[in-house]
Design a protein around this motif. Structure first.
Motif, short mmCIF file in Angstrom:
data_model
loop_
_atom_site.label_atom_id
_atom_site.label_comp_id
_atom_site.label_asym_id
_atom_site.label_seq_id
_atom_site.Cartn_x
_atom_site.Cartn_y
_atom_site.Cartn_z
N GLU A 212 -0.76 -15.03 0.11
CA GLU A 212 -0.11 -14.16 -0.55
C GLU A 212 -0.85 -12.68 -0.81
N LEU A 216 0.27 -9.07 -0.18
CA LEU A 216 0.49 -8.20 -1.01
C LEU A 216 -0.21 -6.78 -0.53
N ASN A 220 1.49 -3.28 -0.31
CA ASN A 220 0.98 -2.09 -1.06
C ASN A 220 0.68 -1.07 -0.02
N TRP A 257 3.28 -5.15 -9.14
CA TRP A 257 2.67 -5.88 -8.16
C TRP A 257 1.12 -5.57 -7.71
N ALA A 261 -1.58 -8.93 -7.45
CA ALA A 261 -2.46 -9.20 -6.33
C ALA A 261 -4.06 -9.20 -6.67
#
Length: 276
Positions: A212, A216, A220, A257, A261
């Protein structure tokens, strides 16, 4: 060939000590004594079939009438193979010194073989337990060793048989007085299985969190590139005062987000250190 004029001790064999690996014992020296009982001066030399294995001092010399000399034979710290032990021999060569001859080396060169007096001795090797090795390199009395070991083995067997019933009885009484839990064996295995299951789950969770985190990061980077393209396109179409409006809006949208992360990355690192 004339008879040997010198008296040699020992008469037949020289004994040397070796260990079970076939190495000469360090510091052990065997001595041989030469005695001249005659009224003549005698020259002598000591020769061996294995000159690299032994150090002989002195290996030659002059014996005046009614005198004696001790010969020191020191083995070198080398290995002696069983196949070559029967080949180790020493020989004492002697000759009566001619009248008026003072150069000993010249006498040995000019002497004829018929005038030489030879005397041979064989080598015997002793192990630390005193078992002599014969000329073939094998132990001399294997039957005697077997006879000596038999009573010892019988005594050990009798002692073991006598102690056996006593130990078994004591063990049986201890088992009777010791309470045994019926779930003692069954509870240990589930614990082990649960621990392995928890570790496997934690490992899978860490792997999932790392995946994950990687997604991310890629997301990004993609958003940053898209934001950069929007920013560059806005500069060409909008006034300079309004160029930063979309960038701020996108940054605000990206904040959850990025925080998620970072949190997952820290959680993965902590769990990874716990497992290591």
């Amino acid at each position: 060939m004339p008879n040997q004029v010198l008296i040699i001790e020992p008469q037949n064999e020289l004994k040397f000590k070796v260990d079970f690996a076939g190495l000469f014992e360090l510091g052990h020296t065997t001595y041989m004594q030469l005695t001249n009982p005659s009224e003549h001066t005698v020259l002598f030399k000591i020769k061996t079939t294995a000159p690299k294995k032994y150090c002989v001092r002195p290996n030659s010399g002059v014996l005046s009438a009614n005198s004696k000399v001790d010969i020191a034979i020191t083995p070198q710290p080398v290995h002696v193979d069983n196949t070559e032990k029967h080949k180790h021999k020493f020989m004492v060569q002697s000759v009566i010194a001619p009248e008026g001859k003072t150069n000993i080396d010249q006498v040995w060169k000019e002497i004829s073989p018929d005038q030489l007096m030879d005397y041979k001795l064989k080598c015997v090797f002793e192990t630390p337990r005193g078992a002599n090795l014969n000329d073939s390199g094998d132990t001399a009395p294997p039957a005697e060793i077997a006879k000596k070991r038999a009573p010892v083995e019988d005594a050990k067997l009798l002692t073991k048989d006598a102690e056996g019933p006593t130990q078994n009885e004591a063990k049986r009484k201890d088992d009777e007085h010791t309470p045994v839990s019926p779930n003692a064996k069954t509870t240990s295995f589930p614990k082990s299985e649960n621990l392995e299951s928890d570790l496997q789950k934690a490992t899978n969770e860490v792997i999932h969190l790392r995946e994950e985190e990687s997604k991310l990061r890629h997301e990004n980077l993609r958003l940053k590139e898209e934001l950069l393209r929007v920013h560059q396109g806005g500069e060409s179409r909008m006034p300079r005062g309004h160029s930063y409006g979309p960038e701020k809006t996108e940054q605000i949208a990206l904040m959850p987000w990025i925080a998620t992360a970072i949190g997952m990355a820290l959680l993965g690192i902590i769990i990874g250190k716990f497992l290591m």
